[in-house]
Write a protein that holds these residues in place. Sequence first.
Motif, PDB file in Angstrom:
ATOM      1  N   ASP A 169      34.853  31.562  34.425  1.00  0.00           N
ATOM      2  CA  ASP A 169      35.938  32.290  33.763  1.00  0.00           C
ATOM      3  C   ASP A 169      36.125  33.714  34.285  1.00  0.00           C
ATOM      4  OD1 ASP A 169      36.596  30.174  31.988  1.00  0.00           O
ATOM      5  OD2 ASP A 169      34.880  30.700  30.743  1.00  0.00           O
ATOM      6  N   ARG A 170      35.145  34.246  35.010  1.00  0.00           N
ATOM      7  CA  ARG A 170      35.263  35.624  35.492  1.00  0.00           C
ATOM      8  C   ARG A 170      36.287  35.709  36.607  1.00  0.00           C
ATOM      9  NH1 ARG A 170      33.898  40.635  36.372  1.00  0.00           N
ATOM     10  NH2 ARG A 170      32.430  41.015  34.676  1.00  0.00           N
ATOM     11  N   LYS A 171      37.298  36.539  36.407  1.00  0.00           N
ATOM     12  CA  LYS A 171      38.340  36.709  37.425  1.00  0.00           C
ATOM     13  C   LYS A 171      37.882  37.719  38.472  1.00  0.00           C
ATOM     14  CE  LYS A 171      42.285  35.435  34.508  1.00  0.00           C
ATOM     15  NZ  LYS A 171      42.676  34.237  35.295  1.00  0.00           N
ATOM     16  N   LEU A 172      38.033  37.348  39.741  1.00  0.00           N
ATOM     17  CA  LEU A 172      37.555  38.156  40.852  1.00  0.00           C
ATOM     18  C   LEU A 172      38.611  38.212  41.957  1.00  0.00           C
ATOM     19  CD1 LEU A 172      33.997  36.585  41.139  1.00  0.00           C
ATOM     20  CD2 LEU A 172      34.512  38.861  40.230  1.00  0.00           C
ATOM     21  N   PRO A 173      38.616  39.285  42.723  1.00  0.00           N
ATOM     22  CA  PRO A 173      39.490  39.315  43.902  1.00  0.00           C
ATOM     23  C   PRO A 173      38.893  38.461  45.013  1.00  0.00           C
ATOM     24  CG  PRO A 173      38.175  41.308  43.818  1.00  0.00           C
ATOM     25  CD  PRO A 173      37.843  40.533  42.572  1.00  0.00           C
ATOM     26  N   SER A 174      39.723  38.091  45.957  1.00  0.00           N
ATOM     27  CA  SER A 174      39.276  37.450  47.198  1.00  0.00           C
ATOM     28  C   SER A 174      40.292  37.806  48.266  1.00  0.00           C
ATOM     29  CB  SER A 174      39.154  35.926  47.041  1.00  0.00           C
ATOM     30  OG  SER A 174      40.424  35.355  46.761  1.00  0.00           O
ATOM     31  N   CYS A 175      39.948  37.563  49.514  1.00  0.00           N
ATOM     32  CA  CYS A 175      40.883  37.897  50.588  1.00  0.00           C
ATOM     33  C   CYS A 175      40.725  36.904  51.728  1.00  0.00           C
ATOM     34  CB  CYS A 175      40.674  39.329  51.084  1.00  0.00           C
ATOM     35  SG  CYS A 175      39.033  39.659  51.743  1.00  0.00           S
ATOM     36  N   GLU A 197      35.527  56.963  54.899  1.00  0.00           N
ATOM     37  CA  GLU A 197      36.081  56.428  53.661  1.00  0.00           C
ATOM     38  C   GLU A 197      35.876  54.925  53.602  1.00  0.00           C
ATOM     39  OE1 GLU A 197      40.199  57.270  53.265  1.00  0.00           O
ATOM     40  OE2 GLU A 197      39.964  59.456  53.359  1.00  0.00           O
ATOM     41  N   GLY A 198      35.844  54.410  52.379  1.00  0.00           N
ATOM     42  CA  GLY A 198      35.921  52.981  52.176  1.00  0.00           C
ATOM     43  C   GLY A 198      37.372  52.570  52.006  1.00  0.00           C
ATOM     44  N   VAL A 199      37.719  51.401  52.526  1.00  0.00           N
ATOM     45  CA  VAL A 199      39.081  50.881  52.429  1.00  0.00           C
ATOM     46  C   VAL A 199      39.026  49.506  51.757  1.00  0.00           C
ATOM     47  CG1 VAL A 199      41.163  50.205  53.688  1.00  0.00           C
ATOM     48  CG2 VAL A 199      39.751  52.091  54.540  1.00  0.00           C
ATOM     49  N   PRO A 200      39.287  49.432  50.451  1.00  0.00           N
ATOM     50  CA  PRO A 200      39.295  48.115  49.805  1.00  0.00           C
ATOM     51  C   PRO A 200      40.345  47.202  50.430  1.00  0.00           C
ATOM     52  CG  PRO A 200      39.210  49.866  48.155  1.00  0.00           C
ATOM     53  CD  PRO A 200      39.496  50.526  49.484  1.00  0.00           C
ATOM     54  N   VAL A 201      39.959  45.972  50.700  1.00  0.00           N
ATOM     55  CA  VAL A 201      40.864  44.973  51.268  1.00  0.00           C
ATOM     56  C   VAL A 201      40.921  43.820  50.276  1.00  0.00           C
ATOM     57  CG1 VAL A 201      41.377  43.493  53.240  1.00  0.00           C
ATOM     58  CG2 VAL A 201      40.200  45.668  53.593  1.00  0.00           C
ATOM     59  N   LEU A 202      41.996  43.758  49.519  1.00  0.00           N
ATOM     60  CA  LEU A 202      42.077  42.841  48.383  1.00  0.00           C
ATOM     61  C   LEU A 202      43.300  41.943  48.502  1.00  0.00           C
ATOM     62  CD1 LEU A 202      41.411  45.505  45.603  1.00  0.00           C
ATOM     63  CD2 LEU A 202      39.723  44.020  46.687  1.00  0.00           C
ATOM     64  N   GLY A 203      43.119  40.685  48.199  1.00  0.00           N
ATOM     65  CA  GLY A 203      44.254  39.782  48.114  1.00  0.00           C
ATOM     66  C   GLY A 203      45.148  40.140  46.946  1.00  0.00           C
ATOM     67  N   PRO A 204      46.253  39.441  46.766  1.00  0.00           N
ATOM     68  CA  PRO A 204      47.261  39.852  45.779  1.00  0.00           C
ATOM     69  C   PRO A 204      46.932  39.540  44.335  1.00  0.00           C
ATOM     70  CG  PRO A 204      47.980  37.885  46.942  1.00  0.00           C
ATOM     71  CD  PRO A 204      46.728  38.335  47.622  1.00  0.00           C
ATOM     72  N   GLU A 205      45.804  38.846  44.064  1.00  0.00           N
ATOM     73  CA  GLU A 205      45.540  38.426  42.689  1.00  0.00           C
ATOM     74  C   GLU A 205      44.044  38.271  42.461  1.00  0.00           C
ATOM     75  OE1 GLU A 205      47.591  34.695  42.708  1.00  0.00           O
ATOM     76  OE2 GLU A 205      46.536  34.106  44.530  1.00  0.00           O
ATOM     77  N   ASP A 206      43.642  38.431  41.218  1.00  0.00           N
ATOM     78  CA  ASP A 206      42.282  38.108  40.801  1.00  0.00           C
ATOM     79  C   ASP A 206      42.305  36.734  40.135  1.00  0.00           C
ATOM     80  OD1 ASP A 206      41.654  40.605  41.692  1.00  0.00           O
ATOM     81  OD2 ASP A 206      41.168  41.445  39.726  1.00  0.00           O
ATOM     82  N   LEU A 207      41.400  35.865  40.552  1.00  0.00           N
ATOM     83  CA  LEU A 207      41.364  34.499  40.034  1.00  0.00           C
ATOM     84  C   LEU A 207      39.949  34.143  39.607  1.00  0.00           C
ATOM     85  CD1 LEU A 207      43.437  32.681  42.813  1.00  0.00           C
ATOM     86  CD2 LEU A 207      44.248  33.293  40.521  1.00  0.00           C
ATOM     87  N   SER A 208      39.850  33.330  38.581  1.00  0.00           N
ATOM     88  CA  SER A 208      38.561  32.754  38.206  1.00  0.00           C
ATOM     89  C   SER A 208      38.331  31.491  39.035  1.00  0.00           C
ATOM     90  CB  SER A 208      38.542  32.412  36.725  1.00  0.00           C
ATOM     91  OG  SER A 208      39.395  31.307  36.458  1.00  0.00           O
ATOM     92  N   ALA A 209      37.099  30.999  38.992  1.00  0.00           N
ATOM     93  CA  ALA A 209      36.812  29.738  39.680  1.00  0.00           C
ATOM     94  C   ALA A 209      37.630  28.596  39.090  1.00  0.00           C
ATOM     95  CB  ALA A 209      35.320  29.434  39.601  1.00  0.00           C
ATOM     96  N   HIS A 210      37.849  28.620  37.789  1.00  0.00           N
ATOM     97  CA  HIS A 210      38.692  27.583  37.169  1.00  0.00           C
ATOM     98  C   HIS A 210      40.141  27.704  37.651  1.00  0.00           C
ATOM     99  CE1 HIS A 210      35.516  26.056  34.731  1.00  0.00           C
ATOM    100  NE2 HIS A 210      35.405  27.126  33.958  1.00  0.00           N
ATOM    101  N   VAL A 224      40.325  18.643  41.243  1.00  0.00           N
ATOM    102  CA  VAL A 224      39.193  19.456  41.692  1.00  0.00           C
ATOM    103  C   VAL A 224      38.733  20.277  40.498  1.00  0.00           C
ATOM    104  CG1 VAL A 224      38.387  21.271  43.250  1.00  0.00           C
ATOM    105  CG2 VAL A 224      40.085  19.608  44.055  1.00  0.00           C
ATOM    106  N   ARG A 225      37.449  20.284  40.239  1.00  0.00           N
ATOM    107  CA  ARG A 225      36.901  21.057  39.131  1.00  0.00           C
ATOM    108  C   ARG A 225      35.828  22.000  39.646  1.00  0.00           C
ATOM    109  NH1 ARG A 225      31.932  18.763  37.865  1.00  0.00           N
ATOM    110  NH2 ARG A 225      31.630  16.700  38.835  1.00  0.00           N
ATOM    111  N   PHE A 226      35.536  22.996  38.844  1.00  0.00           N
ATOM    112  CA  PHE A 226      34.446  23.918  39.158  1.00  0.00           C
ATOM    113  C   PHE A 226      33.268  23.637  38.252  1.00  0.00           C
ATOM    114  CE2 PHE A 226      32.154  27.759  37.786  1.00  0.00           C
ATOM    115  CZ  PHE A 226      31.510  28.038  38.976  1.00  0.00           C
ATOM    116  N   GLN A 227      32.074  23.731  38.815  1.00  0.00           N
ATOM    117  CA  GLN A 227      30.870  23.562  38.013  1.00  0.00           C
ATOM    118  C   GLN A 227      29.888  24.682  38.322  1.00  0.00           C
ATOM    119  OE1 GLN A 227      29.203  19.609  37.785  1.00  0.00           O
ATOM    120  NE2 GLN A 227      27.128  20.416  37.515  1.00  0.00           N
TER     121      GLN A 227
END
Length: 295
Positions: A169-175, A197-210, A224-227
């Motif tokens: 259920d935890r929503k996370l960024p990915s790229c 400097e650090g440069v965050p590189v983030l996709g357009p959305e945060d998604l949970s595994a579900h 497809v399910r997540f376990q």
Amino acid sequence: MIVITTPTGQIGRQVLDNLLDSAEAIRVIARDPSRLAPRVRERVEVVPGPHNDLGVLTEAFAGADSVFWVLPPDPRAASVEGHCLSFTQPLCEALVSQGVRRVVGVSTLGRGVAENAGQISAALAMDELIEKTGVSYRALEMPGFMENMLRQIEPIRSQGAFFLPMSGDRKLPSCATRDIAAVAAELLLDDSWSGQEGVPVLGPEDLSAHDMAEIMSEVLERPVRFQQVPGDAYKATLMGHGMSEAWAQGMIDMSAEVERGIYDGARSRAPRPTTPTSFRQWCEEVLKPAFSQSP
């Protein structure tokens, strides 16, 4: 002169491809130059050898202005920290001796908050060592790569599921790695920046595994399910596939820190728009074709 490490790797190959049509002189460090495409060998200067060898790095960095740096993983390494140091120490020595001005490095989110986070902690230690040289540095701060899902094709195909040692259920960024490469190439072609400097590189959305399971179900046109898997069981599975105990434990420690929230707030710190590739687009363009290939 721009130097590219890992020119046949997942990210380095795409960075190099983005630079080939530029007017910049390019040099690559290649452990196996025969893996370079003919058009690459015709366009770039090649220094053969591993990029944790001080002599190779010194030769490659001579006269260079900028370096694209990737610390390659070694799932069989006896120590995560030791593996990091074996590459970063000769890098720093060569940067200083050859007067390199800028480095763009593949790093991670978690600056200032990650503790005992396995491979994340090692990447942050790498950043610290590079910054101590005084070189201008841009650490590309990444979450998990969408391409990591390719490692789960077999269980998705055979069991209709993918597995991780963290909450669904935890929503996370990915790229996507192609977006990382685009940001890196942009920085390497820009000679106006300095400092560290650090440069965050983030996709357009945060998604949970579900959320990801739902998207994959729609794109692959099959359920497809997540376990979630307990950490000890996940570690045993990794070791069963040949991973060292130290590397597997690092993966568990990293997942635990991500679960605790080291990526939280990344979007509020990002100084640039998010990268364009959505997880759905990546599934359609990368995962589905890979999944459709015969096992």
